[in-house]
Design an enzyme around this catalytic site. Sequence first.
Site, PDB file in Angstrom:
ATOM      1  N   ASN A   9       2.101  35.200  41.754  1.00 25.58           N
ATOM      2  CA  ASN A   9       3.305  35.670  42.072  1.00 25.58           C
ATOM      3  C   ASN A   9       3.836  36.927  41.001  1.00 25.58           C
ATOM      4  OD1 ASN A   9       6.073  35.973  43.122  1.00 25.58           O
ATOM      5  ND2 ASN A   9       6.695  33.750  42.820  1.00 25.58           N
ATOM      6  N   TRP A  10       3.899  37.788  41.353  1.00 23.98           N
ATOM      7  CA  TRP A  10       4.137  38.781  40.592  1.00 23.98           C
ATOM      8  C   TRP A  10       5.682  38.986  40.243  1.00 23.98           C
ATOM      9  CZ3 TRP A  10       0.616  43.728  41.313  1.00 23.98           C
ATOM     10  CH2 TRP A  10      -0.677  43.519  41.067  1.00 23.98           C
ATOM     11  N   LYS A  11       6.609  38.443  41.307  1.00 24.56           N
ATOM     12  CA  LYS A  11       7.968  38.353  41.305  1.00 24.56           C
ATOM     13  C   LYS A  11       8.421  40.140  41.436  1.00 24.56           C
ATOM     14  CE  LYS A  11       8.207  33.982  39.627  1.00 24.56           C
ATOM     15  NZ  LYS A  11       9.053  32.829  39.077  1.00 24.56           N
ATOM     16  N   HIS A  96      10.638  30.342  48.025  1.00 19.38           N
ATOM     17  CA  HIS A  96      10.476  30.153  46.645  1.00 19.38           C
ATOM     18  C   HIS A  96      11.964  29.685  46.193  1.00 19.38           C
ATOM     19  CE1 HIS A  96      10.165  31.289  42.376  1.00 19.38           C
ATOM     20  NE2 HIS A  96       8.833  31.104  42.853  1.00 19.38           N
ATOM     21  N   GLU A  98      13.651  30.735  43.736  1.00 21.02           N
ATOM     22  CA  GLU A  98      14.646  31.908  43.411  1.00 21.02           C
ATOM     23  C   GLU A  98      15.131  32.466  44.691  1.00 21.02           C
ATOM     24  OE1 GLU A  98      11.491  34.149  41.161  1.00 21.02           O
ATOM     25  OE2 GLU A  98      11.488  32.386  39.682  1.00 21.02           O
ATOM     26  N   GLU A 168       6.977  23.486  43.212  1.00 21.19           N
ATOM     27  CA  GLU A 168       7.176  24.066  42.012  1.00 21.19           C
ATOM     28  C   GLU A 168       8.601  23.494  41.511  1.00 21.19           C
ATOM     29  OE1 GLU A 168       5.598  28.268  41.686  1.00 21.19           O
ATOM     30  OE2 GLU A 168       7.504  28.194  42.995  1.00 21.19           O
ATOM     31  N   GLY A 174       9.235  29.519  34.604  1.00 17.61           N
ATOM     32  CA  GLY A 174       9.534  30.426  33.965  1.00 17.61           C
ATOM     33  C   GLY A 174      10.232  29.809  32.473  1.00 17.61           C
ATOM     34  N   SER A 213       5.218  27.422  35.135  1.00 21.33           N
ATOM     35  CA  SER A 213       4.699  27.521  33.820  1.00 21.33           C
ATOM     36  C   SER A 213       3.126  26.944  33.750  1.00 21.33           C
ATOM     37  CB  SER A 213       5.591  26.459  32.548  1.00 21.33           C
ATOM     38  OG  SER A 213       7.045  27.090  32.835  1.00 21.33           O
ATOM     39  N   GLY A 234       3.486  32.174  37.961  1.00 20.02           N
ATOM     40  CA  GLY A 234       4.203  33.464  37.804  1.00 20.02           C
ATOM     41  C   GLY A 234       3.807  34.304  36.766  1.00 20.02           C
ATOM     42  N   GLY A 235       4.509  33.972  35.552  1.00 16.87           N
ATOM     43  CA  GLY A 235       4.293  35.001  34.361  1.00 16.87           C
ATOM     44  C   GLY A 235       3.185  35.092  34.023  1.00 16.87           C
TER      45      GLY A 235
HETATM   46  P1  PGA Z   1       6.260  30.685  36.332  1.00 15.12           P
HETATM   47  O1  PGA Z   1       6.646  30.866  37.864  1.00 15.12           O
HETATM   48  O2  PGA Z   1       4.555  30.405  36.372  1.00 15.12           O
HETATM   49  O3  PGA Z   1       6.585  31.959  35.716  1.00 15.12           O
HETATM   50  O4  PGA Z   1       6.934  29.367  35.890  1.00 15.12           O
HETATM   51  C1  PGA Z   1       6.126  30.060  38.851  1.00 15.12           C
HETATM   52  C2  PGA Z   1       6.535  30.614  40.136  1.00 15.12           C
HETATM   53  O5  PGA Z   1       7.899  30.694  40.285  1.00 15.12           O
HETATM   54  O6  PGA Z   1       5.961  30.807  41.248  1.00 15.12           O
END
Ligand code: PGA
Length: 250
Positions: A9-11, A96, A98, A168, A174, A213, A234-235
């Site tokens: 997930n590049w966000k 998600h 977010e 998640e 993050g 993470s 994500g990251g």
């Molecule tokens: P993260 O994000 O790996 O940066 O914690 C995961 C996500 O929100 O899909």
Amino acid sequence: MRKKIVAGNWKMNTTVPEGKALAEAIAARVKEIPADVQLIVAPPFTHLVPVSEILCKTPVAVSAQDCADEPKGAFTGEVAASMIASVGCTYTILGHSERRQYYGETSQTLVKKMALALENGLKPIYCVGEMKDERVAGRHFEVVKAQIEEVLFGLSAEQMAKVVVAYEPVWAIGTGLTATAEQAQEIHAYIRGLLREKFGALAEEITILYGGSCKPSNAKELFACPDIDGGLIGGASLKADDFIAIAQAY
Ligand code: PGA
């Protein structure tokens, strides 16, 4: 056998040239991934066409990060599921944390998005997970149960078979904090149990990803758990080396 998935997930990261370079770097190393692991990347909407063009010659699937809750029309700024499908995407992330937290996305909206994604042939990656205070108060099972029931229990078995679930915990996204393998396995088994109550044996076929993470150093332990079928990253998905290393953790 459940499908093993590692999805990035590049966000809201990378410009189009940077995203293309990342897709090229992933494409160049795709042969290093075990054949039974499905890789997916979810770049921003602006990147879907060029990234799909790069990855269409590889087994890597392309996903959107969201879709609109209306089919088309006067909804400025929104992107419809049909549009996403029309550029060769096969998945979309939905719900998600977010989106839920910052854009007020509710189960009601997500029911509509889920229906439109499925109608247009997109496979939803449906995210659930509790906030930190909910975990501290011991309410994580209850929160996740409501998120699963409200959005997935209205689906037919045929529709549910196309859904990937991602657990998640919001406190792990993050933050560098990862759920322990035991915490993650416990709630993944709980989610599968909920799906079993509603959909019976189909629950054994549903891929449930862990996200929060997840990185090369902890992926192996997480993916070794019986109910964890991969990761939503994500990251660490923004670096081709880390993303590939996570996919190799099986
Ligand atoms: P993260 O994000 O790996 O940066 O914690 C995961 C996500 O929100 O899909």
